[in-house]
Each structure stands twice: as C-alpha cells, then as structure tokens.
Scaffold this motif. Structure first.
Motif, PDB file in Angstrom:
ATOM      1  N   THR A 141       0.828  -1.208   0.000  1.00 11.50           N
ATOM      2  CA  THR A 141       0.000   0.000   0.000  1.00 11.50           C
ATOM      3  C   THR A 141       0.860   1.255   0.000  1.00 11.50           C
ATOM      4  OG1 THR A 141      -1.740  -1.196   1.168  1.00 11.50           O
ATOM      5  CG2 THR A 141      -1.822   1.210   1.247  1.00 11.50           C
ATOM      6  N   LEU A 142       1.837   1.318   0.891  1.00 11.18           N
ATOM      7  CA  LEU A 142       2.705   2.498   0.959  1.00 11.18           C
ATOM      8  C   LEU A 142       3.517   2.671  -0.323  1.00 11.18           C
ATOM      9  CD1 LEU A 142       3.875   2.255   4.673  1.00 11.18           C
ATOM     10  CD2 LEU A 142       2.354   4.006   3.680  1.00 11.18           C
ATOM     11  N   GLU A 143       3.984   1.577  -0.884  1.00  8.66           N
ATOM     12  CA  GLU A 143       4.731   1.661  -2.137  1.00  8.66           C
ATOM     13  C   GLU A 143       3.859   2.300  -3.229  1.00  8.66           C
ATOM     14  OE1 GLU A 143       7.493  -1.194  -4.912  1.00  8.66           O
ATOM     15  OE2 GLU A 143       5.697  -2.096  -4.035  1.00  8.66           O
ATOM     16  N   GLY A 144       2.610   1.860  -3.338  1.00  5.35           N
ATOM     17  CA  GLY A 144       1.706   2.420  -4.344  1.00  5.35           C
ATOM     18  C   GLY A 144       1.350   3.863  -4.081  1.00  5.35           C
ATOM     19  N   LEU A 145       1.072   4.200  -2.832  1.00  2.61           N
ATOM     20  CA  LEU A 145       0.743   5.582  -2.493  1.00  2.61           C
ATOM     21  C   LEU A 145       1.930   6.503  -2.749  1.00  2.61           C
ATOM     22  CD1 LEU A 145      -1.243   5.053   0.843  1.00  2.61           C
ATOM     23  CD2 LEU A 145      -2.191   5.870  -1.341  1.00  2.61           C
ATOM     24  N   ARG A 146       3.120   6.075  -2.377  1.00  2.64           N
ATOM     25  CA  ARG A 146       4.312   6.906  -2.561  1.00  2.64           C
ATOM     26  C   ARG A 146       4.635   7.096  -4.040  1.00  2.64           C
ATOM     27  NH1 ARG A 146       7.434   4.328   2.686  1.00  2.64           N
ATOM     28  NH2 ARG A 146       6.857   6.037   4.106  1.00  2.64           N
ATOM     29  N   ALA A 147       4.274   6.131  -4.880  1.00  2.00           N
ATOM     30  CA  ALA A 147       4.499   6.269  -6.323  1.00  2.00           C
ATOM     31  C   ALA A 147       3.610   7.365  -6.909  1.00  2.00           C
ATOM     32  CB  ALA A 147       4.229   4.940  -7.029  1.00  2.00           C
ATOM     33  N   ARG A 148       2.473   7.637  -6.256  1.00  2.00           N
ATOM     34  CA  ARG A 148       1.524   8.662  -6.736  1.00  2.00           C
ATOM     35  C   ARG A 148       1.804  10.049  -6.188  1.00  2.00           C
ATOM     36  NH1 ARG A 148      -3.934   5.861  -5.257  1.00  2.00           N
ATOM     37  NH2 ARG A 148      -3.028   3.811  -5.378  1.00  2.00           N
ATOM     38  N   GLY A 149       2.472  10.138  -5.060  1.00  2.00           N
ATOM     39  CA  GLY A 149       2.711  11.451  -4.464  1.00  2.00           C
ATOM     40  C   GLY A 149       3.114  11.332  -3.012  1.00  2.00           C
ATOM     41  N   PRO A 150       3.255  12.476  -2.342  1.00  2.00           N
ATOM     42  CA  PRO A 150       3.694  12.442  -0.949  1.00  2.00           C
ATOM     43  C   PRO A 150       2.651  11.827  -0.015  1.00  2.00           C
ATOM     44  CG  PRO A 150       3.395  14.715  -1.712  1.00  2.00           C
ATOM     45  CD  PRO A 150       3.076  13.818  -2.847  1.00  2.00           C
ATOM     46  N   VAL A 151       3.128  11.016   0.875  1.00  2.00           N
ATOM     47  CA  VAL A 151       2.297  10.415   1.926  1.00  2.00           C
ATOM     48  C   VAL A 151       3.200  10.206   3.140  1.00  2.00           C
ATOM     49  CG1 VAL A 151       2.702   8.036   1.162  1.00  2.00           C
ATOM     50  CG2 VAL A 151       0.655   8.571   2.487  1.00  2.00           C
ATOM     51  N   THR A 152       2.659  10.451   4.314  1.00  4.72           N
ATOM     52  CA  THR A 152       3.415  10.252   5.553  1.00  4.72           C
ATOM     53  C   THR A 152       3.006   8.927   6.166  1.00  4.72           C
ATOM     54  OG1 THR A 152       3.533  12.638   5.955  1.00  4.72           O
ATOM     55  CG2 THR A 152       3.902  11.183   7.851  1.00  4.72           C
ATOM     56  N   ALA A 153       3.970   8.034   6.342  1.00  5.12           N
ATOM     57  CA  ALA A 153       3.740   6.745   7.001  1.00  5.12           C
ATOM     58  C   ALA A 153       4.121   6.908   8.465  1.00  5.12           C
ATOM     59  CB  ALA A 153       4.571   5.647   6.348  1.00  5.12           C
ATOM     60  N   LEU A 154       3.104   6.852   9.309  1.00  3.47           N
ATOM     61  CA  LEU A 154       3.253   7.131  10.729  1.00  3.47           C
ATOM     62  C   LEU A 154       2.994   5.848  11.519  1.00  3.47           C
ATOM     63  CD1 LEU A 154       1.389  10.140  12.315  1.00  3.47           C
ATOM     64  CD2 LEU A 154       1.559   7.955  13.444  1.00  3.47           C
TER      65      LEU A 154
END
Length: 188
Positions: A141-154
C-alpha cells in the motif's frame, strides 16, 4: 540455511518477542493517543488512514475521532491476499461490519486516498523499520501511495514495542515517524 530462510526465522523470532512486549504494554497503558491526537490536529484537513484496533494493538480511535472534525478519515479494507489495502471513509459512530482477519470496516462509504497513513505494527526500530504481521499489506500500500505522491507513514505503537533492530527486506517500506504513548520518534 539460505539467506531468505534465515531472514524469515529472524523476523518470526522478532515478531514473537514483540507480541509479548505489546501485550504487557497494552495491559498497563493509560492515555495512549495524546501525542497522536496532537500531531494530527497540527495538520488539519489532510486525509488520514487510521485502523480499527484488534487484540492488544494501541488504540488510535480517540485521535481519529478528533481528526474527523477537520479531515476525511479512512480505515483499511483488505480486498484480496497479495493486494494493497484500500481505505473506506470512516466517521465516528458509523455502521461497521466484520472484515477480513476480524477487523471492523464501515458498511458503506467512499474510498479515500490518504495523505497520512497510521500504520499498526508489531515492532519498530529507530531507523524507521517496522515489523508487521507478515502479509505485506502495508508495504504494498505504501509503495503504491508513494508512487503517486507524498504520503506520511506514521507508525503508532507502544514505546515497549521498540526493538534494537528490525530485520529488513528490500520490499519493506520505511516509516517517516513513530508515535508512542510516550512521545514521537523521528527515524535516524
């Protein structure tokens, strides 16, 4: 023993030790989400993916409820093994049903793309590595979200879940920070 087999064994041993630490912390914890709530409230309007706590996981619901006043909140939905998670919109008091692996999910609601993902975990280290349950859902999930734009994994965990070192695979996605009941850990 192959390198992959050795890594799997190290992860299994680390997971077992971390589950025990988390269970003990869960039994003795008081206010758990104060730091998470404060951190989210300093970022009004950003969409947030939380999670519905299971077993001895630290509970993000008070922080999610507070953030819902200014932001869209989603919770993970597992659609199939080997697939990334999707996040269905959640509001305090919404109707829930039991999803895969026993986690509650909203009965209905829009899908959201989060800008902040609160990640449950079994253990973490000071380098931003996390040990999950072993299914790879959050890594995909994080890999896909990060490929689309900024996301903070907390990462959200009890301080007792900190480990000296987490075994890491190339597919493991790092955390941007970890928030515990004791404070905030910014990875080195």
């Amino acid at each position: 023993m192959s390198l992959a087999t050795g890594l799997a064994a190290r992860k299994k041993a680390a997971r077992e030790a971390a589950f025990l630490r988390r269970e003990l912390a869960h039994r003795s914890a008081g206010a758990q989400a104060a730091h998470l709530t404060r951190w989210l409230m300093e970022r009004p309007g950003l969409s947030v993916a939380g999670y519905m706590p299971m077993r001895s996981e630290i509970d993000p619901l008070p922080a999610m409820t507070a953030a819902a006043a200014t932001a869209r909140i989603g919770v993970p939905v597992i659609e199939a093994a080997g697939q990334p998670l999707r996040f269905r919109e959640w509001t305090p008091g919404c109707a829930l049903e039991r999803g895969h692996f026993g986690a509650d999910i909203p009965v209905s609601g829009d899908w959201i793309t989060p800008e902040i993902v609160i990640v449950p975990l079994v253990a973490f280290d000071r380098h931003g590595h996390r040990l999950g349950y072993g299914g790879g859902f959050y890594d995909r999930t994080l890999e896909g979200l990060r490929a689309r734009g900024p996301v903070t994994a907390l990462g959200f965990a009890f301080a007792a879940q900190e480990a000296a070192e987490i075994p890491v695979e190339p597919t493991d996605q790092p955390l941007d920070l970890v928030i515990t009941e004791s404070g905030i850990v910014v990875p080195s």
